[in-house]
Design a protein around this motif. Structure first.
Motif: not given
Length: 596
Positions: A328-335, A337-354
């Protein structure tokens, strides 16, 4: 500056179809979206028995009026504050904190404040708040669910100059106000949505009565009896009716009316600043998602609006690869902050991936912080430009459309550009950067699965475009394979080649005559402009995106414009009903299914 605060104003054309009744006449029906527009009185709705999990309630407060100053030497306009936006997904069920089927919802839609043209000092009226109340089945007790604050009016004084209206204040948990009216000596304060009109504020050692001309909106006393909405009965430029009412302006003093809301806004009277109404949400009820924001100022005051929709599942979605649901895609490092990168990641179901796809502004918002949006860095549409998280600001860099035909996510800045996983074409992995790139409809790096979205299994097999409002009919070329033929509805017939279509990227071609495309006449996106068949030419007038989140067909010229079905000459949605372009509004006349 906000040009138009009435995303759902256009629902008025579907009210006859819905058979909506007013003044306490309860309505019990199920539709994709049920609109409630300003009428100066309340509207009731009975929650039906349903298998849907949530009822989505949207409220927008009325705008404050503007002031146009005009004399022989000057001509300018001072804008009023726009009404606040508030949307909440309430859980339907039998638990004490759910909204129960059979219960009544009451909608009190705020009016816009009166604007004025003047060559001297004057103040405009404040916008009314838009409130939604709830009466549980089997009881006679009303509970306030939510209020969207109205904007305050503009003011102009020959000595003190211009005062722009303040936008209605967005809901923020714990800061929705005290439920009292606005402070005002000349009684231009906005009305409150919760308490009676004899409530008082205490300022220092003195007690100041707020503008008791701006009514609270409850009969029978403070926060008791029956919620009905109210009005301001002072003598200046009129404040909007609502819950509570916008305060009136004052032509003699140049004072503007405060906005109505849960707490009424103060009048601009020299002692208190000109303020808008506050918004409110009842946190004792279970919600899945809440979105609220202010909307700037406007020189064309509009009334507020409200709507409801029944939905089957949570509005918060994951964005996973269509061919590999474990990525899926998620916020890098759960951040956030403005400019935080969007990247692919294994699906974990965290709010950073929703994520939440907001149909009102086409933003994609992070569940970690709904004020943060998926953003195209510097609005640069070059191939390879980065996708990041940024404060939501309504710019085209933050507008996206999910294509339900090809499962691609298109940029609002350039619809031929899509979200793309940077490396490993067709074999993406965790930790890959998400970027913008030319849309490639067979590229797995650009194909995304979003739960609950409407998609097709194989775009090559698609034939029919069927209106949800009339599934026995299909989009059809009136005079067949002929340039200039009108696009309208006809009886659905699998043997009729003139209602069979082929989606070729963003073009919709006649399946058996692929030199002919569905075309927006003269590239004109004005409401009601006609849609026709025309020789394929690759222009944006012939580019469309089927939005899998809303079931609408959006024009690439302006993705806030959608195909719409009009009544035929028999006053029905059926054979010969015309297809034209209109502001996207989520109404049933704009919903389509794509079928083989």
């Amino acid at each position: 500056m906000k040009d138009n605060n009435s995303f759902f104003q256009f629902y008025t054309n579907v009210l006859p179809m819905l058979g909506l009744l007013f003044f306490g006449s309860a309505v019990q029906l199920s539709a994709q979206v049920v609109p409630f527009h300003y009428e100066g009185h309340y509207h009731d709705y009975v929650i039906p028995q349903t298998t849907d999990q949530y009822i989505v309630l949207t409220a927008v407060g009325g705008d404050g009026g503007s002031i146009r100053f005009k004399n022989a030497f000057k001509d300018f306009t001072v804008g009023g504050g726009s009404g606040a936006f508030l949307k909440s997904y309430f859980k339907i069920g039998t638990a004490s904190n759910n909204l129960k089927p059979g219960s009544t919802l009451r909608f009190m839609v705020g009016g816009g404040g009166e604007s004025r043209q003047t060559a001297g000092s004057t103040g405009a009226g404040g916008g009314g708040g838009t409130g939604i109340a709830y009466k549980e089945v089997g009881t006679q007790t009303w509970t306030l669910l939510m209020v969207a604050g109205g904007g305050s009016g503009a003011a102009f004084d020959l000595i003190e100059g211009r005062t722009y209206g303040e936008p209605g204040l967005a809901y923020s948990q714990g800061t929705e106000g005290d439920g009292k009216g606005g402070l005002s000596d000349p009684e231009q304060g906005g009305g409150a949505g919760a308490f009676g009109d004899d409530e008082q504020h205490t300022a220092g050692s003195s007690t100041i009565k707020y503008g008791n001309h701006a009514k609270a909106g409850w009969s029978g006393g403070p926060n008791a009896g029956e919620p009905t909405g109210g009005y301001c009965d002072d003598t200046g430029p009129q404040g909007g009716w609502g819950f509570g009412a916008g305060g009136d302006g004052n032509t003699a003093s140049g004072y503007a009316g405060g906005g109505g809301g849960y707490t009424g806004g103060n009048a601009n009277d020299g002692d208190y600043s000109n303020t808008a109404g506050t918004s409110y949400l009842n946190t004792s009820k279970e919600t899945a998602f809440v979105l609220s924001y202010g909307q700037g100022t406007t020189t064309s005051a509009q009334p507020g609006y409200a709507s409801l929709e029944l939905v089957g599942d949570s509005p918060v979605k994951s964005i996973r690869f269509a061919y590999n649901s474990n990525l899926c895609i998620q916020n890098n490092g759960n951040s956030t902050s403005n400019g935080s990168n969007i990247e692919t990641h294994n699906w974990l179901g965290t709010n950073a991936q929703k994520w939440y796809f907001n149909p009102e502004d086409r933003s994609v918002r992070s569940q970690l912080n709904i004020a943060k949006c998926v953003d195209l860095s510097n609005n640069n549409t070059s191939n390879g430009n980065n996708i990041q998280l940024w404060d939501c600001n309504g710019s085209t860099a933050q507008k996206w459309v999910y294509n339900g035909i090809f499962k691609t996510i298109h940029s609002g800045s350039w619809s031929d550009k899509c979200l793309d996983a940077k490396y490993g074409i067709n074999t993406p992995s965790s930790g890959v950067n998400v970027q913008l790139y030319d849309c490639e409809y067979t590229n797995n790096n650009q194909k995304w699965f979003i739960s609950g979205a409407t998609t097709v299994s194989n775009p090559a097999n698609v034939k029919h475009i069927v209106p949800v409002i009339a599934t026995g009919f299909a989009v059809h070329s009136h005079t067949g394979a002929e340039s200039g033929s009108n696009i309208q509805l006809w009886t659905k017939d699998n043997t009729n080649e003139y209602e069979q279509w082929y989606f070729d990227g963003l073009a919709i071609k006649m399946r058996n005559h692929q030199n002919l495309c569905i075309d927006l006449s003269q590239s004109n996106t004005n409401n009601g402009n006609n849609i026709q068949l025309w020789g394929c030419n690759g222009t944006d007038a012939q580019k469309w995106i089927y939005d899998g989140m809303t079931k609408s067909i959006r024009s690439v010229i302006n993705p806030d414009k959608c195909m719409q079905i009009e009544y035929n000459t028999d006053g029905a949605y059926g054979k010969r009903a015309n297809v034209d372009i209109y502001d996207c509004n989520g109404s049933a006349a704009q919903l389509f299914l794509i079928q083989e």
